[in-house]
Enzyme design. Structure first.
Site, PDB file in Angstrom:
ATOM      1  N   ASP A 133      -2.883  14.684   3.037  1.00  0.00           N
ATOM      2  CA  ASP A 133      -1.587  14.723   3.513  1.00  0.00           C
ATOM      3  C   ASP A 133      -1.435  16.488   3.684  1.00  0.00           C
ATOM      4  OD1 ASP A 133       1.276  15.277   3.873  1.00  0.00           O
ATOM      5  OD2 ASP A 133       1.866  14.797   1.808  1.00  0.00           O
ATOM      6  N   GLY A 171       9.015  11.707   6.704  1.00  0.00           N
ATOM      7  CA  GLY A 171      10.137  11.980   6.576  1.00  0.00           C
ATOM      8  C   GLY A 171      11.235  10.834   6.165  1.00  0.00           C
ATOM      9  N   ASP A 200       0.757   4.974   1.158  1.00  0.00           N
ATOM     10  CA  ASP A 200       0.617   5.461   0.023  1.00  0.00           C
ATOM     11  C   ASP A 200       1.819   5.795  -0.505  1.00  0.00           C
ATOM     12  OD1 ASP A 200       1.357   8.918  -0.389  1.00  0.00           O
ATOM     13  OD2 ASP A 200       1.366   8.123   1.833  1.00  0.00           O
TER      14      ASP A 200
END
Length: 385
Positions: free
Chosen positions: A101, A230, A280
């Site tokens: 990430d 988001g 995830d």
């Protein structure tokens, strides 16, 4: 918009599609191995999945890819150590695929200690208060040094309750950063002798026109895969599903789609039905450390008194070796006694369940009965045992 070019190293092939929904089974191939999709990726934020050995992840949980985080690994152990080690794979002893990430969500969570600009994000470390700056270019350089097989573009994670004007401004920032991420990625090379792939991230909060714009723009990059960010950040779950449908109606069908940071088994099923391939979430390990176990029959709170004299296996389904060795009563005792072993057992069980569950999903997509199976299992998964 720049077009991504360094993508020859990763391949994605769809093997089966469900005729009644968007669910599909595929195979991602990287130089560190193959990944069957839909897939759940255990979260190893700082280069380790909490309370779980790498051998347990590989052999018992049967994970084939794990996630690390750019923000945390940048702060600790730092880029010098990672580069000297030869990248995160060698440093951690995990020799299968890794995804990182970009750190956008972590910077978002530091709302009181960060400042955003067109150039990037200035923030203070949650560890010692030291000041740092992430530009799109720097985030690409950091992920080159970490050496993940799949890396994320730097983005701003917009709050789920943001108003339209904020969400629009945030998306424009994310899209300008994406252009710079791709440019940097295309003018640098992997450091450790194997390829890396860059996934753009679709933002846009809960606004259909912004999500549509974001999905169309990232689709034009020709990337190896695409992330949906988001979501699960405070918006109603129905809105999350609506945004997934909009985005996946636009993203290329022949590329993997990664829904970031989601979620419960039911969330995963709903997203898979809408065409998501990768997931995830910290939920299996975090909730496990707090005593909650996920099973095909619902969730169990192992701190509850009802388990004190229940000597049956932790889970009759037997997803993991811990389910077969230990009883509910013993695990209840460990939690009440504050034993570290309780956290390990619960984390292994929950991760093994999630990975087993993804295997079940793939089996039902292949068999052609995913939709009726999903309808039958969702009420069970929602139960509290």
């Amino acid at each position: 918009m720049y077009v991504c070019t360094y993508f020859q190293e990763m391949d994605f092939r769809i093997e089966h599609s469900d005729k009644a929904s968007g669910a599909r089974v595929g195979l991602i191939t990287t130089e560190h191995g193959g990944i069957e999709t839909p897939v759940f990726m255990p979260v190893g934020t700082q280069g380790a999945v909490k309370a779980v050995h790498m051998t347990e992840l590989r052999d018992d949980v049967k994970a084939r890819i794990i996630l690390g985080n750019t923000y945390h690994l940048f702060l600790r152990p730092g880029l010098d150590i990672l580069e000297k080690a030869g990248g995160l794979h060698r440093f951690s002893g995990w020799h299968q695929p890794v995804l990182t990430d970009s750190g956008g969500f972590q910077v978002f969570s530091l709302a009181e200690n960060r400042k955003l600009s067109d150039e990037g994000a200035e923030f203070r470390s949650h560890i010692d208060g030291s000041k740092h700056f992430f530009s799109p270019e720097k985030v690409m350089d950091i992920q080159r040094t970490i050496g993940a097989d799949i890396v994320m573009a730097f983005d701003e994670c917009c709050p789920g309750d943001a108003d339209y004007n904020y969400a629009k401004k945030s998306l424009l920032l994310t899209e300008s950063w994406l252009t710079r991420c791709i440019a940097r990625f295309n003018t640098t090379e992997p450091k450790y002798g194997y390829g890396q792939s860059l996934f753009p991230i679709v933002q846009g909060c809960v606004y259909p026109d912004l999500r549509k714009q974001a999905a169309e723009n990232v689709a034009d990059t020709g990337a190896d895969g695409y992330a949906i960010g988001g979501l699960a950040v405070g918006e109603p779950v129905e809105k999350m599903y609506e945004m997934i449908e909009i985005v996946n109606g636009i993203l290329p069908e022949d590329k993997p789609r990664y829904l970031m940071g989601v979620g419960t088994p039911v969330n995963l099923l709903e997203a898979i039905e809408r065409g998501v391939d990768m997931f995830d979430c910290i939920m299996p390990t975090r909730n496990g450390r707090n005593g909650q176990l996920f099973t095909v029959n619902g969730t169990m709170n192992m701190r509850n008194r009802k388990w004190a004299d229940d000597f049956s296996p932790i889970d009759e389904n037997g997803c993991s070796f811990v389910d077969r060795i230990y009883s509910k009563a013993y695990l209840h005792h460990l939690f009440k006694a504050g034993e570290i072993l309780a956290l390990q057992i619960a984390s292994i069980h929950n991760l093994a369940f999630y990975l087993w569950f993804m295997n079940e999903v793939r089996s039902h997509v292949r068999a052609g009965d995913f939709s009726p199976w999903k309808r039958s299992i969702v009420p069970e998964l929602n139960k509290r045992i």
